[in-house]
Design an enzyme around this catalytic site. Structure first.
Site, PDB file in Angstrom:
ATOM      1  N   HIS A  59       0.824  -1.207   0.000  1.00 18.90           N
ATOM      2  CA  HIS A  59       0.000   0.000   0.000  1.00 18.90           C
ATOM      3  C   HIS A  59       0.863   1.264   0.000  1.00 18.90           C
ATOM      4  CE1 HIS A  59      -4.078  -1.680   0.796  1.00 18.90           C
ATOM      5  NE2 HIS A  59      -3.370  -2.698   1.258  1.00 18.90           N
ATOM      6  N   GLU A  65      -0.129   4.245  -0.514  1.00 22.80           N
ATOM      7  CA  GLU A  65      -0.887   5.360   0.060  1.00 22.80           C
ATOM      8  C   GLU A  65      -0.768   5.419   1.576  1.00 22.80           C
ATOM      9  OE1 GLU A  65      -3.871   1.975   0.303  1.00 22.80           O
ATOM     10  OE2 GLU A  65      -2.038   2.512  -0.778  1.00 22.80           O
ATOM     11  N   HIS A 103       4.315  11.491   9.854  1.00 17.30           N
ATOM     12  CA  HIS A 103       3.717  11.545  11.183  1.00 17.30           C
ATOM     13  C   HIS A 103       3.012  10.236  11.545  1.00 17.30           C
ATOM     14  CE1 HIS A 103       4.650  15.771  11.526  1.00 17.30           C
ATOM     15  NE2 HIS A 103       4.056  16.007  10.366  1.00 17.30           N
TER      16      HIS A 103
END
Length: 212
Positions: A183, A185, A191
């Protein structure tokens, strides 16, 4: 620049993709699968999740929808198409990419970070990476073992194979269509991405490609 994030019943990675695009500097458009039409978008992302509850096979029902006929039409026109995890499964089920994704070996759902190596930088999604570059992305799948059907082009490979995938394949491509099990994304925001932002260059690559 219009980038569609295609949502099927059971898709759950759509807002992660929208956030990744935002961090890369563009605004994506969430598109319900029944509303997707060819010729309207500059790129399309099939987000991850469990479309139609993975009934029959992961991605099989979504692959048979009218939306995928439109995605195929766009792909044939050269529109960049990205399938992530379940999106990759949909692309293989729809015949836009060769081979299949079958249950992991050993069986079971895997959710963890993995190291992947960039194999080919000639795609709309990888051209800002360095060939051989190793980045970290999370995986979350139960049917991620790639098996080929004839020739295929690897874009990413696992450094350590987590699921029995043929030849350590993590992602394959065909011209402007890329399927990827990890993944990207979920590896864009320092953060919240504990293993770095190895997925960010994929989104920046797409944007750069579309600006050509």
């Amino acid at each position: 620049m219009r980038i569609a994030v295609l949502k099927f019943p059971g898709t759950n990675g759509d807002y992660d993709v929208l956030r990744a695009l935002e961090l890369a500097g563009v605004r994506g458009e969430l598109v319900w699968y029944r509303d997707y039409a060819a010729g309207k978008y500059d790129a399309v992302v099939l987000a991850g999740g469990f479309s139609y509850g993975d009934r029959l096979r992961a991605g099989a029902i979504a692959a048979a929808t009218k939306a995928m006929d439109h995605v195929r039409e766009d792909a044939e026109r050269g529109v960049p198409v990205l399938g992530i995890c379940n999106g990759f499964q949909i692309l293989t089920e729809a015949g836009l990419l060769p081979g299949a994704l079958i249950p992991n070996d050993p069986p079971g759902f895997i959710s963890r970070w993995v190291a992947v190596r960039v194999i080919d930088t000639r795609t709309p999604f990888t051209h800002l990476y360095e060939e051989g570059e190793v980045v970290y992305m999370p995986i979350a799948h139960g049917e991620g073992r790639y098996v080929p059907a004839g020739e295929y082009k690897a874009a990413f490979k696992y450094v350590v194979n987590p699921n029995g995938s043929y030849d350590n394949v993590a992602g394959i491509y065909e011209k402007n269509v890329l399927g990827l099990m990890p993944h990207p994304e979920r590896a864009v925001d320092p953060h919240v991405s504990r293993r770095g932002v190895g997925g960010l260059k994929l989104w920046l690559s797409l944007i750069s490609w579309l600006k050509r």
